[in-house]
Write a protein that holds these residues in place. Sequence first.
Motif, mmCIF file in Angstrom:
data_model
loop_
_atom_site.group_PDB
_atom_site.id
_atom_site.type_symbol
_atom_site.label_atom_id
_atom_site.label_comp_id
_atom_site.label_asym_id
_atom_site.label_seq_id
_atom_site.Cartn_x
_atom_site.Cartn_y
_atom_site.Cartn_z
ATOM 1 N N LEU B 166 0.803 -1.061 0.046
ATOM 2 C CA LEU B 166 -0.203 -0.157 -0.088
ATOM 3 C C LEU B 166 0.805 1.240 0.143
ATOM 4 C CD1 LEU B 166 -2.315 -1.039 2.649
ATOM 5 C CD2 LEU B 166 -2.352 -1.724 0.472
ATOM 6 N N PRO B 167 0.402 2.371 -0.185
ATOM 7 C CA PRO B 167 1.292 3.635 -0.301
ATOM 8 C C PRO B 167 1.969 3.685 1.042
ATOM 9 C CG PRO B 167 -0.912 4.106 -0.927
ATOM 10 C CD PRO B 167 -1.011 2.724 -0.613
ATOM 11 N N GLY B 168 3.345 3.668 1.111
ATOM 12 C CA GLY B 168 4.119 3.889 2.482
ATOM 13 C C GLY B 168 4.177 2.533 3.336
ATOM 14 N N PHE B 169 3.298 1.422 2.952
ATOM 15 C CA PHE B 169 3.187 0.568 4.010
ATOM 16 C C PHE B 169 3.073 -0.942 3.202
ATOM 17 C CE2 PHE B 169 1.919 4.145 6.133
ATOM 18 C CZ PHE B 169 2.544 4.090 7.423
ATOM 19 N N VAL B 170 3.514 -2.156 3.870
ATOM 20 C CA VAL B 170 3.198 -3.480 3.317
ATOM 21 C C VAL B 170 2.396 -4.144 4.355
ATOM 22 C CG1 VAL B 170 4.479 -5.477 2.422
ATOM 23 C CG2 VAL B 170 5.367 -3.172 2.029
ATOM 24 N N PHE B 171 1.567 -4.861 3.852
ATOM 25 C CA PHE B 171 0.799 -5.702 4.783
ATOM 26 C C PHE B 171 0.888 -7.334 4.030
ATOM 27 C CE2 PHE B 171 -3.064 -2.769 6.057
ATOM 28 C CZ PHE B 171 -2.142 -2.109 6.966
ATOM 29 N N SER B 172 1.130 -8.158 5.175
ATOM 30 C CA SER B 172 1.175 -9.456 4.804
ATOM 31 C C SER B 172 -0.158 -10.101 4.363
ATOM 32 C CB SER B 172 1.911 -10.480 6.159
ATOM 33 O OG SER B 172 0.683 -10.530 7.041
ATOM 34 N N ALA B 173 0.043 -11.250 3.580
ATOM 35 C CA ALA B 173 -1.191 -11.775 3.232
ATOM 36 C C ALA B 173 -1.969 -12.250 4.069
ATOM 37 C CB ALA B 173 -0.895 -13.401 2.383
ATOM 38 N N GLU B 174 -1.382 -12.691 5.371
ATOM 39 C CA GLU B 174 -2.059 -12.839 6.431
ATOM 40 C C GLU B 174 -3.056 -11.869 7.005
ATOM 41 O OE1 GLU B 174 -1.305 -14.581 11.020
ATOM 42 O OE2 GLU B 174 -0.773 -12.525 10.649
ATOM 43 N N THR B 175 -2.563 -10.472 7.080
ATOM 44 C CA THR B 175 -3.187 -9.308 7.530
ATOM 45 C C THR B 175 -4.045 -8.924 6.529
ATOM 46 O OG1 THR B 175 -1.142 -8.482 8.369
ATOM 47 C CG2 THR B 175 -2.910 -6.823 7.819
ATOM 48 N N VAL B 176 -4.071 -8.909 5.288
ATOM 49 C CA VAL B 176 -4.905 -8.771 4.021
ATOM 50 C C VAL B 176 -6.105 -9.765 4.433
ATOM 51 C CG1 VAL B 176 -5.416 -8.672 1.729
ATOM 52 C CG2 VAL B 176 -3.287 -7.726 2.504
ATOM 53 N N SER B 177 -5.873 -10.926 4.581
ATOM 54 C CA SER B 177 -6.933 -11.952 4.527
ATOM 55 C C SER B 177 -7.803 -11.775 6.252
ATOM 56 C CB SER B 177 -6.213 -13.448 4.625
ATOM 57 O OG SER B 177 -7.197 -14.285 5.219
ATOM 58 N N HIS B 178 -7.044 -11.285 7.109
ATOM 59 C CA HIS B 178 -7.788 -11.038 8.466
ATOM 60 C C HIS B 178 -8.546 -9.741 8.413
ATOM 61 C CE1 HIS B 178 -5.094 -13.771 11.080
ATOM 62 N NE2 HIS B 178 -5.821 -14.615 10.067
ATOM 63 N N LEU B 179 -7.981 -8.732 7.696
ATOM 64 C CA LEU B 179 -8.765 -7.440 7.332
ATOM 65 C C LEU B 179 -10.065 -7.817 6.498
ATOM 66 C CD1 LEU B 179 -6.309 -4.814 6.533
ATOM 67 C CD2 LEU B 179 -8.267 -4.516 8.364
ATOM 68 N N GLY B 180 -9.841 -8.807 5.606
ATOM 69 C CA GLY B 180 -11.085 -9.130 4.517
ATOM 70 C C GLY B 180 -12.189 -9.761 5.238
ATOM 71 N N SER B 181 -11.582 -10.564 6.293
ATOM 72 C CA SER B 181 -12.825 -11.355 6.928
ATOM 73 C C SER B 181 -13.358 -10.825 8.352
ATOM 74 C CB SER B 181 -12.287 -12.878 7.167
ATOM 75 O OG SER B 181 -11.117 -12.698 7.971
ATOM 76 N N MET B 182 -12.559 -9.711 8.640
ATOM 77 C CA MET B 182 -13.195 -9.050 10.004
ATOM 78 C C MET B 182 -14.476 -8.509 9.789
ATOM 79 S SD MET B 182 -11.110 -5.681 11.892
ATOM 80 C CE MET B 182 -11.554 -4.603 10.659
ATOM 81 N N ALA B 183 -15.530 -9.058 10.992
ATOM 82 C CA ALA B 183 -16.803 -8.671 10.851
ATOM 83 C C ALA B 183 -17.401 -8.360 12.151
ATOM 84 C CB ALA B 183 -17.482 -9.650 10.286
ATOM 85 N N VAL B 184 -18.113 -7.765 12.563
ATOM 86 C CA VAL B 184 -18.760 -7.641 13.871
ATOM 87 C C VAL B 184 -19.683 -8.862 13.900
ATOM 88 C CG1 VAL B 184 -20.796 -6.391 15.079
ATOM 89 C CG2 VAL B 184 -19.093 -5.239 13.559
ATOM 90 N N PRO B 185 -19.271 -9.518 15.457
ATOM 91 C CA PRO B 185 -19.917 -10.700 15.841
ATOM 92 C C PRO B 185 -21.491 -10.688 15.732
ATOM 93 C CG PRO B 185 -18.730 -10.039 17.603
ATOM 94 C CD PRO B 185 -18.366 -9.081 16.425
ATOM 95 N N ALA B 186 -22.288 -11.642 15.315
ATOM 96 C CA ALA B 186 -23.724 -11.732 15.094
ATOM 97 C C ALA B 186 -24.422 -11.524 16.352
ATOM 98 C CB ALA B 186 -24.108 -13.095 14.410
ATOM 99 N N ASP B 187 -23.688 -12.135 17.310
ATOM 100 C CA ASP B 187 -24.585 -12.049 18.901
ATOM 101 C C ASP B 187 -23.786 -11.079 19.523
ATOM 102 O OD1 ASP B 187 -22.215 -13.489 18.879
ATOM 103 O OD2 ASP B 187 -23.120 -15.283 19.976
#
Lengths: 87, 563
Positions: B166-187
Motif C-alpha cells: 500500500l502507499p508507504g506500508f506493506v501488509f502480509s497476506a495474513e493481514t490482508v486476509s484477516h482484514l477481509g474477514s473481519m466482521a462484527v460478531p452476530a451475537d
Amino acid sequence: MSEERVLRDQIRQVIDEHARLAVPIATLDDQADLFSAGMTSHASVNVMLALEDCFEVEFPESMLRKSTFQSVAAIGAALSELQSVSA
Amino acid sequence: MTAVPTWFGPTDRPLFGWMHVPEDNRAAGAVVLCPPIARELAATQACYRLVAEKLSAAGMLAIRFDYDGTGDSTGVDLDPHRVESWLAGIGHAIDLARSCGAESVSLIGMRVGALLAAVVAARLGSIDAVVLWDPCESGRAFVRQEAALLRLLSNDHQGTGDGTELPGFVFSAETVSHLGSMAVPADGARPSRVLLLTRPDRQPATKLTDALGTEPDLAEAGGQELLLEVDPGSRETPHDVVTHIVSWLHTGNRASPRAVSISAQDSARVPFEGGRLTERAIRLGPAGLFAMVTEPDAPTGSPTILMLNAGNDWHVGPNRLWVDLSRRWAAAGFRCVRFDESGLGDSPARPEKSANVVRSPDAFDDVRDARVAVEPDDPTNVILVGLCSGGYQALEDALVRPTRAIYAINPVLHFAPPELDTGAMDPRRRICWPVSGLASTYRSWLAEPVRRRLRTVLWRSIHLLNRDRGRDASTWLDQLRTDRVEVLVVCSEDEARPFGTARTATLGPAARPDSIRLDVIEGLDGALMPAWQRAEVSRRLTDHLLGHFALAEAQPIAQVASA
C-alpha cells in the motif's frame, strides 16, 4: 443513441461526481487528459471504485495505471475490454 | 486541559498513547480514539489530536494511541496477527481509561478504525457510545483502494514480492486476509448509542450498523477528501464534523463527573530484532517540543541523531521511517531523537503562533532548542535527518551552526515561505528560492511534462544569470565543505535540479572524495511511498552512518528490510 455513446455518457457522469476536475467535464472532449484537467491520483481511485460499482466490473492489477484513467476514451476502452472478457 | 504521554499495555509489547485530561482532573466518562491505519493514520494525526483536546475541554477523558506496529508503539507491519493485535490494543486503551477511574467508555473510529471500534464494542460490551466516522465498506475494500492508489501514484511500481503493498506500508497476506474477514460478531453486545458519519458522495454503511444492532444517529462526514486525499502539506481538519462529534458525545453522556487519577509511564523497553531498546517520551527546550528518544543500552560517544518533521507529518516520520531507522540505529549504538517542531505533531505552537504551519521560520528556533536539549555540552555533536521540508531545514541549520552531518532526503529548496503572506522572507533563510503565486498558477495550468521542461530551462537560466550568488548551491555547499559537515543528499532528478553545477561535481564514480555527496535516484517519490525506495534510502543512509560514525564496538546492524 449508440451503445458507445451511452457508455461514454455514463463514464462522464461518474467523472463529474468523483474526479473533482478543475473544469466541467462537459467542456472536455473524450480524448482530453483528465489528470491535466485536475484529477489527482486519489480522485482517480474514487473514479475507479465508482466505475466498478456502476458497471459491475473489477479492474485487474494490470489495468491499475494512470493511462487507464487518462481520458474518457481510455476509460471507455478499458471498460469495453473488461466487458468483452466477462461476456 | 493537560495532555500526558504514556506507555501502556503489555510490558513485552508496550503501546504508546496520550491521555487528555480535563482541567480540574474530573471526567464525565472517557473516549478512546481508534485511529485509521497505514497512510490514513498519518493523515489524521493532527485531526485526532484536536478531537481529543476538544473532548477533554468538554469534560471527558480522551485516550488516543498507536496500535501495535504503528506510530511510536512496538512492532512493524509484517509482524503476525496484526488485526487481532489492533483489536487488543483498543482493549488495552479501554483498560487504561478505566484504570484512571472513568465511569463509562465510548469509542471513536475513522475508516478501518471504525470497523475495529465496532468489532470491539460488540465483543466487549459495556461500551457506552460508538462514533463510526466514514467507515470503510470493509477491510478488503480498504486494501483494494490503497493498493490501487499506490499503482496510480507510481507508474513504475516494482512490487515487494512479500505481501500487499500500500502507499508507504506493506501488509502480509495474513493481514490482508484477516482484514477481509473481519466482521462484527452476530451475537455481539449492543452499544447504547451509535453515530454514523457518511461522506456526502457515499452510501451509509448500514451493514455495519445493522450488525451492531443499534439504530444509528446519522450525520454527514464532510471534508474527508481534504483530510485524506491531498498532499500532506494541504490537509484540512473538518472542524464542523469534529465539533458535531464532540457535541453528540457530550450531549448524550450520562456519566457524572468524577475524579480521575493519572499515572503515566514515560519510558518503556521496546523489543527489537531479538533485543530490547529503551524509548522515552521527553520535552525539549522552553517551547516544550515533544520528542521520543530511542537509546542503546551501552552509552557511546556517537553524535546524537535528530530527526525532523517531513511537511506536517508527525515525529514518526514519513511512513514511519524515523521509527524504523531510530530502532535500527539505536541497536547499532546511536542515540536517536525524533521530535515535532512547534505547532506540528504533538508539540505545542509557540505563543501567538498558528499550529500546523509547514516550513515555518520557527523551525530555526526549534532545531536550535532541540540541539541544546539533547547535547547540552556540545550542541554541534548532532546529525540532522530530514525529508522534504525537513531536509531543507537540516541544510539551513547546518549553515547557521556547526553540525557533524546532514542526511537530507528530497530536500525542497524552492517553495513559498509562509511568512511571505504577511511580510518579508525570514533573513535566516539562505538556501530557499521563494516561489511566487505566479509559479502556483503555472503549476495548476500546465501539464507535468511541460512543467518539467520549463523547470530545466528556469534553473539553467538562474545559474547562468547567477543573480543571487549566496543562494546558489555551489556557494553554500562550499561553506558546508569548509565547515567539515558530512552531507548526504538523496533525491529525485527533480529535487537535484536546484543543486545545479554542484550536482555534476558530486555525481558519478569519477567524483573526488568529498564530504558532500548527492545521490540521485530516478523517480524517487517525494514521500517514499514505494517500499523499494524506503529500503534503498534506508540502506544508503545506514551505510553512510556506519561508514563515518560507527564506533569499533558498535553492534552489527541488521539489514534493512524491504518493507
